[in-house]
Scaffold this motif. Structure first.
Motif, PDB file in Angstrom:
ATOM      1  N   GLU A 124       0.840  -1.213   0.000  1.00 58.06           N
ATOM      2  CA  GLU A 124       0.000   0.000   0.000  1.00 58.06           C
ATOM      3  C   GLU A 124       0.870   1.255   0.000  1.00 58.06           C
ATOM      4  O   GLU A 124       0.572   2.233  -0.690  1.00 58.06           O
ATOM      5  CB  GLU A 124      -0.921   0.021   1.237  1.00 58.06           C
ATOM      6  N   GLN A 125       1.932   1.230   0.816  1.00 60.11           N
ATOM      7  CA  GLN A 125       2.815   2.401   0.866  1.00 60.11           C
ATOM      8  C   GLN A 125       3.487   2.623  -0.493  1.00 60.11           C
ATOM      9  O   GLN A 125       3.568   3.752  -0.976  1.00 60.11           O
ATOM     10  CB  GLN A 125       3.878   2.215   1.958  1.00 60.11           C
ATOM     11  N   CYS A 126       3.955   1.537  -1.101  1.00 58.51           N
ATOM     12  CA  CYS A 126       4.602   1.678  -2.414  1.00 58.51           C
ATOM     13  C   CYS A 126       3.622   2.267  -3.413  1.00 58.51           C
ATOM     14  O   CYS A 126       3.952   3.186  -4.174  1.00 58.51           O
ATOM     15  CB  CYS A 126       5.098   0.317  -2.914  1.00 58.51           C
ATOM     16  N   GLN A 127       2.411   1.721  -3.403  1.00 54.03           N
ATOM     17  CA  GLN A 127       1.396   2.173  -4.355  1.00 54.03           C
ATOM     18  C   GLN A 127       1.043   3.642  -4.135  1.00 54.03           C
ATOM     19  O   GLN A 127       0.832   4.399  -5.073  1.00 54.03           O
ATOM     20  CB  GLN A 127       0.137   1.301  -4.181  1.00 54.03           C
ATOM     21  N   ARG A 128       1.053   4.057  -2.892  1.00 51.43           N
ATOM     22  CA  ARG A 128       0.649   5.426  -2.574  1.00 51.43           C
ATOM     23  C   ARG A 128       1.769   6.433  -2.853  1.00 51.43           C
ATOM     24  O   ARG A 128       1.521   7.513  -3.365  1.00 51.43           O
ATOM     25  CB  ARG A 128       0.257   5.479  -1.098  1.00 51.43           C
ATOM     26  N   TYR A 129       3.001   6.073  -2.466  1.00 51.08           N
ATOM     27  CA  TYR A 129       4.075   7.083  -2.487  1.00 51.08           C
ATOM     28  C   TYR A 129       4.972   7.066  -3.725  1.00 51.08           C
ATOM     29  O   TYR A 129       5.531   8.096  -4.093  1.00 51.08           O
ATOM     30  CB  TYR A 129       4.966   6.921  -1.241  1.00 51.08           C
ATOM     31  N   LEU A 130       5.150   5.886  -4.332  1.00 52.66           N
ATOM     32  CA  LEU A 130       6.152   5.821  -5.409  1.00 52.66           C
ATOM     33  C   LEU A 130       5.698   6.478  -6.718  1.00 52.66           C
ATOM     34  O   LEU A 130       6.490   7.214  -7.332  1.00 52.66           O
ATOM     35  CB  LEU A 130       6.596   4.371  -5.642  1.00 52.66           C
ATOM     36  N   PRO A 131       4.440   6.246  -7.165  1.00 52.03           N
ATOM     37  CA  PRO A 131       4.077   6.866  -8.452  1.00 52.03           C
ATOM     38  C   PRO A 131       4.230   8.398  -8.467  1.00 52.03           C
ATOM     39  O   PRO A 131       4.767   8.940  -9.439  1.00 52.03           O
ATOM     40  CB  PRO A 131       2.625   6.415  -8.664  1.00 52.03           C
ATOM     41  N   PRO A 132       3.826   9.107  -7.404  1.00 53.35           N
ATOM     42  CA  PRO A 132       4.031  10.568  -7.468  1.00 53.35           C
ATOM     43  C   PRO A 132       5.514  10.955  -7.537  1.00 53.35           C
ATOM     44  O   PRO A 132       5.867  11.951  -8.170  1.00 53.35           O
ATOM     45  CB  PRO A 132       3.416  11.075  -6.153  1.00 53.35           C
ATOM     46  N   ILE A 133       6.388  10.167  -6.878  1.00 55.23           N
ATOM     47  CA  ILE A 133       7.819  10.471  -6.967  1.00 55.23           C
ATOM     48  C   ILE A 133       8.295  10.250  -8.402  1.00 55.23           C
ATOM     49  O   ILE A 133       9.003  11.085  -8.981  1.00 55.23           O
ATOM     50  CB  ILE A 133       8.642   9.592  -5.984  1.00 55.23           C
ATOM     51  N   ALA A 134       7.865   9.129  -8.983  1.00 53.66           N
ATOM     52  CA  ALA A 134       8.297   8.818 -10.353  1.00 53.66           C
ATOM     53  C   ALA A 134       7.776   9.849 -11.349  1.00 53.66           C
ATOM     54  O   ALA A 134       8.384  10.092 -12.391  1.00 53.66           O
ATOM     55  CB  ALA A 134       7.837   7.422 -10.732  1.00 53.66           C
ATOM     56  N   ALA A 135       6.624  10.469 -11.023  1.00 59.64           N
ATOM     57  CA  ALA A 135       6.056  11.477 -11.922  1.00 59.64           C
ATOM     58  C   ALA A 135       6.663  12.851 -11.667  1.00 59.64           C
ATOM     59  O   ALA A 135       6.459  13.788 -12.439  1.00 59.64           O
ATOM     60  CB  ALA A 135       4.537  11.529 -11.736  1.00 59.64           C
ATOM     61  N   GLY A 136       7.401  12.991 -10.575  1.00 56.96           N
ATOM     62  CA  GLY A 136       8.082  14.258 -10.308  1.00 56.96           C
ATOM     63  C   GLY A 136       7.183  15.337  -9.740  1.00 56.96           C
ATOM     64  O   GLY A 136       7.539  16.506  -9.765  1.00 56.96           O
ATOM     65  N   ASP A 137       6.006  14.966  -9.239  1.00 58.73           N
ATOM     66  CA  ASP A 137       5.148  16.046  -8.760  1.00 58.73           C
ATOM     67  C   ASP A 137       4.923  16.007  -7.251  1.00 58.73           C
ATOM     68  O   ASP A 137       3.863  16.365  -6.756  1.00 58.73           O
ATOM     69  CB  ASP A 137       3.828  16.102  -9.526  1.00 58.73           C
TER      70      ASP A 137
END
Lengths: 380, 310
Positions: free
Chosen positions: A110-123
């Motif tokens: 859940e943490q990966c799903q919540r936090y990683l995509p926004p980091i990868a998108a740079g926003d």
């Protein structure tokens, strides 16, 4: 022995340079501010978005989380090119270099799903809540206390020297969850939303940017247990591993080398006469930059070969601090009063060189680690 | 031979007055970027006679200047101090009077980037051997600097040659050396105190030799710089032919020891040293700024080599 860039590395660097030449025309405005400064955070957000679109924000991440399977060498090329231009990613370099990887290594699905995509998108912007007034280099003596209450931790304490605390969305927060345990054993990592009630952020004006640091005051801040990263009371090993990504993740030598090259070029173009002592200072500084570069490459090579972390990272970090200072001194000798123009490349290099031996772990601690791990000298 | 490089009682008294003035007006970070030159402070220096030291009208000589500059350095005090003393050795009494009186600022340097040009009323162009009373050909373009001083960029038109500048440059270098030595001495002292107070790993950080040894090295270097600055001041007051070389040696020594002390103070204080409110940043930036005045270090090195017949 093999020592050369591959065709792939070279074409990547060339493509990256073309992109940066277009995206960061001339001396981009951001280069007049420095790391830790919030001044360029908005620019950095936009720029990180562009990098993300090209697949260059998190190229070393697994493809599942937005990576492209880039080698550690390609990541090094990316770091060099961006740092030499004043690090337009701003705070994002922390996200992509160690906060993201740390969440990947220890986070729940859940943490990966919540936090990683926004980091990868740079926003998204993260800050790190590590140091406290009484816990600096001796980080393990931290006192910010988290007490379990139902599904939340209730956190009280304060953090200091937090870069980007006034603009960050989340904080990678170190807290004490067991006050009785041996000091390294009672620490946990919490992922805190920066809009949490009870959290007050105060900017601390610094000599490297208008709001270089912030102080965080936490009064009964409730952080869900679901936001704890890794097991309770095992935060020390989580953060140590995270920071091992950090040592050479920031190729500060690249910026120093770039400033030196530009300063020499300016001096030559203006036909300034350069006395022999200054010539020597420039030569020594250039050599130090090359030494730092090679020592960083040794660490990257280890990573590329999947070898365990070694003391070479500490050696490289010490060499980088030395290079940064020598470049600042050489630029002062080369430029004379012109180095004094506030916001000039060499003025910023001079300011950064003063901070170089303190930021991201002190020079003295690195020397301790070199003496113990590299020279195998006893601790006491 | 006798060696007495302590200040005489009247010089000590003047230095104490300067110390008192600085304490009243601001000290260290108290001299902030928001007001590059607090009026009360600069007027106070004029009233104490500091800004006229070394001139026929003002009396005193290089030793008085050095004694004051050590104090001003210890407080990280602002202003075109080196330029004022350099100008005092070059200008006519009538030209110097408003500067000594604190009503006009002197910009002394090499164009186009000139110290305090944004506020200066008198401009002196200087190289290592000659000087000219000058005026800006256009209003100086303001330039903010590292230590928050209002410099300016302009070309200068030479109005009148001021003759040989060797002694004036030597006086300026001695003044700069004394200021730098005072600033460095203060940094070493406050860093040492902080190292005794700051506890990490359950002990004062001063008990780590990684902290104490570099501070001790800085202390040795700063002690040498202070003595060299005083010796240069003595040589100037005695019209010793070696004075220009002595001043150059003092300046080179002080630049090196003050730069090292600044690095070490930052290392000792850690992050707090980088805050504007803290005790180090303000002084370390001023040390950098002053280390390049009044003429480049290369000129100082040339003086030393010349004195050796090289």
């Amino acid at each position: 022995m093999e020592f050369d860039w591959t065709e792939e590395d070279l074409s990547y660097r060339s493509e990256l340079r073309d992109f940066l030449a277009e995206e960061l025309p001339g001396r981009w405005e951001g280069a007049t501010a420095v790391l830790g400064s919030a001044d360029n955070a908005e620019y950095s957000r936009r720029f990180a978005g562009l990098l993300a679109e090209k697949g260059w924000l998190t190229p070393h991440w697994p493809t599942e989380w937005g990576g492209t399977g880039a080698t550690p060498w390609m990541l090094a090329v990316l770091g060099e090119e961006l740092w030499s231009r004043g690090e337009p990613r701003g705070p994002q370099y922390m996200n992509v270099n160690w906060i993201g990887p740390s969440i990947m290594a220890h986070g729940t699905p859940e943490q990966c799903q919540r936090y990683l995509p926004p980091i990868a998108a740079g926003d998204v912007i993260w800050c790190q809540g590590f140091s406290e007034p009484e816990a600096g280099t001796d980080l393990a003596s931290l006192r910010t206390r988290a007490v379990l209450d139902g599904d939340d931790y209730v956190v009280n304490g304060s953090k200091i020297w937090t870069s980007y605390g006034d603009i960050a969305d989340h904080c990678y927060l170190l807290v004490r969850t067991d006050a009785q345990a041996e000091r390294h054993l009672g620490i946990s990592v919490l992922l805190m939303a920066m809009d949490s009630p009870g959290l007050v952020v105060r900017p601390i004006p610094g000599m490297v940017g208008e709001h270089s640091f912030t102080e965080l005051f936490l009064t009964d801040v409730r952080i869900p247990v679901a936001n704890r990263l890794g097991p309770e009371n095992e935060g020390w090993s989580v953060v140590r591993e995270a920071l091992s990504f950090e040592r050479v993740g920031a190729p500060r030598w690249a910026r120093a080398a770039h400033v030196l090259d530009e300063t020499v070029r300016d001096a030559m173009e203006q036909g300034r006469s350069i006395d022999p002592v200054t010539v020597e200072a420039v030569g020594v500084a250039k050599t130090a930059c090359e030494a730092a570069r090679m020592l960083c490459y040794r660490v990257i090579d280890e990573r590329a070969r999947d070898l365990p972390p070694s003391p070479h990272a500490n050696v490289a970090r010490v060499a980088m601090v030395q290079a940064e200072r020598l470049v600042a001194d050489a630029c002062a000798a080369l430029q004379g009063n012109e180095i004094m123009r506030y916001g000039s490349d060499s003025d910023l290099q001079m300011r950064k060189s003063l901070a170089a031996g303190v930021a991201a772990g002190t020079y003295e601690v690195q020397l301790n680690l070199v003496s113990r791990r590299h020279l195998r000298l006893p601790k006491n | 031979m006798s060696l007495d490089l302590s200040y005489r009682s009247e010089q000590e008294e003047l230095a104490r007055s300067v110390d008192g003035l600085c304490r009243r007006c601001g000290t260290g970070a108290g001299f902030t970027d928001s007001d590059p030159l607090p009026e009360q402070y600069w007027r106070g220096l004029a009233e104490l006679g500091v800004l006229g030291l070394g001139t026929a009208a003002g009396g005193g000589g290089a030793l008085e200047i050095a004694a004051c500059m050590e104090q001003l350095g210890a407080h990280g005090a602002p202003g075109p101090l080196v330029g004022t003393f350099t100008a005092g050795a070059l200008l006519d009494p009538s030209e110097m009077e408003p500067i000594s009186g604190g009503r006009q600022l002197a910009s002394v340097g090499q164009p186009p980037l000139l110290p305090w040009a944004a506020q200066a009323g008198v401009f002196v162009e200087i190289d290592s051997s000659e000087a000219w009373l000058s005026r800006p050909v256009s209003a100086p373009e303001p330039v903010d600097t590292t230590a928050g001083e209002p410099w300016g960029r302009t070309e200068l038109e030479r109005l009148r040659p001021l003759g040989d500048a060797t002694t004036a440059v030597a006086l300026g270098q001695t003044a700069a050396a004394a200021y730098l030595a005072g600033a460095a001495q203060n940094l070493v002292e406050i860093a040492s105190q902080y190292a005794k107070d700051r506890v990490q790993f359950n002990r004062p950080i001063a008990t780590f030799q990684a902290i104490s040894h570099p501070l001790a090295s800085c202390s040795v270097a700063v002690s040498a710089s202070r003595i060299l600055a005083r010796a240069a001041a003595c040589a100037l007051d005695n019209r010793d032919p070696d004075a220009p070389a002595a001043a150059a040696r003092a300046r080179l020594s002080a630049t090196a020891s003050a730069t090292a002390a600044a690095y070490q103070a930052h290392q000792t204080f850690g992050a707090i040293g980088f805050t504007i409110e803290g005790p180090v940043a303000h002084v370390s930036l001023r040390i950098r700024q002053l280390s390049l005045q009044p003429v480049p270090q290369a000129s100082a090195r040339a003086h030393v080599l010349e004195s050796l017949g090289i």
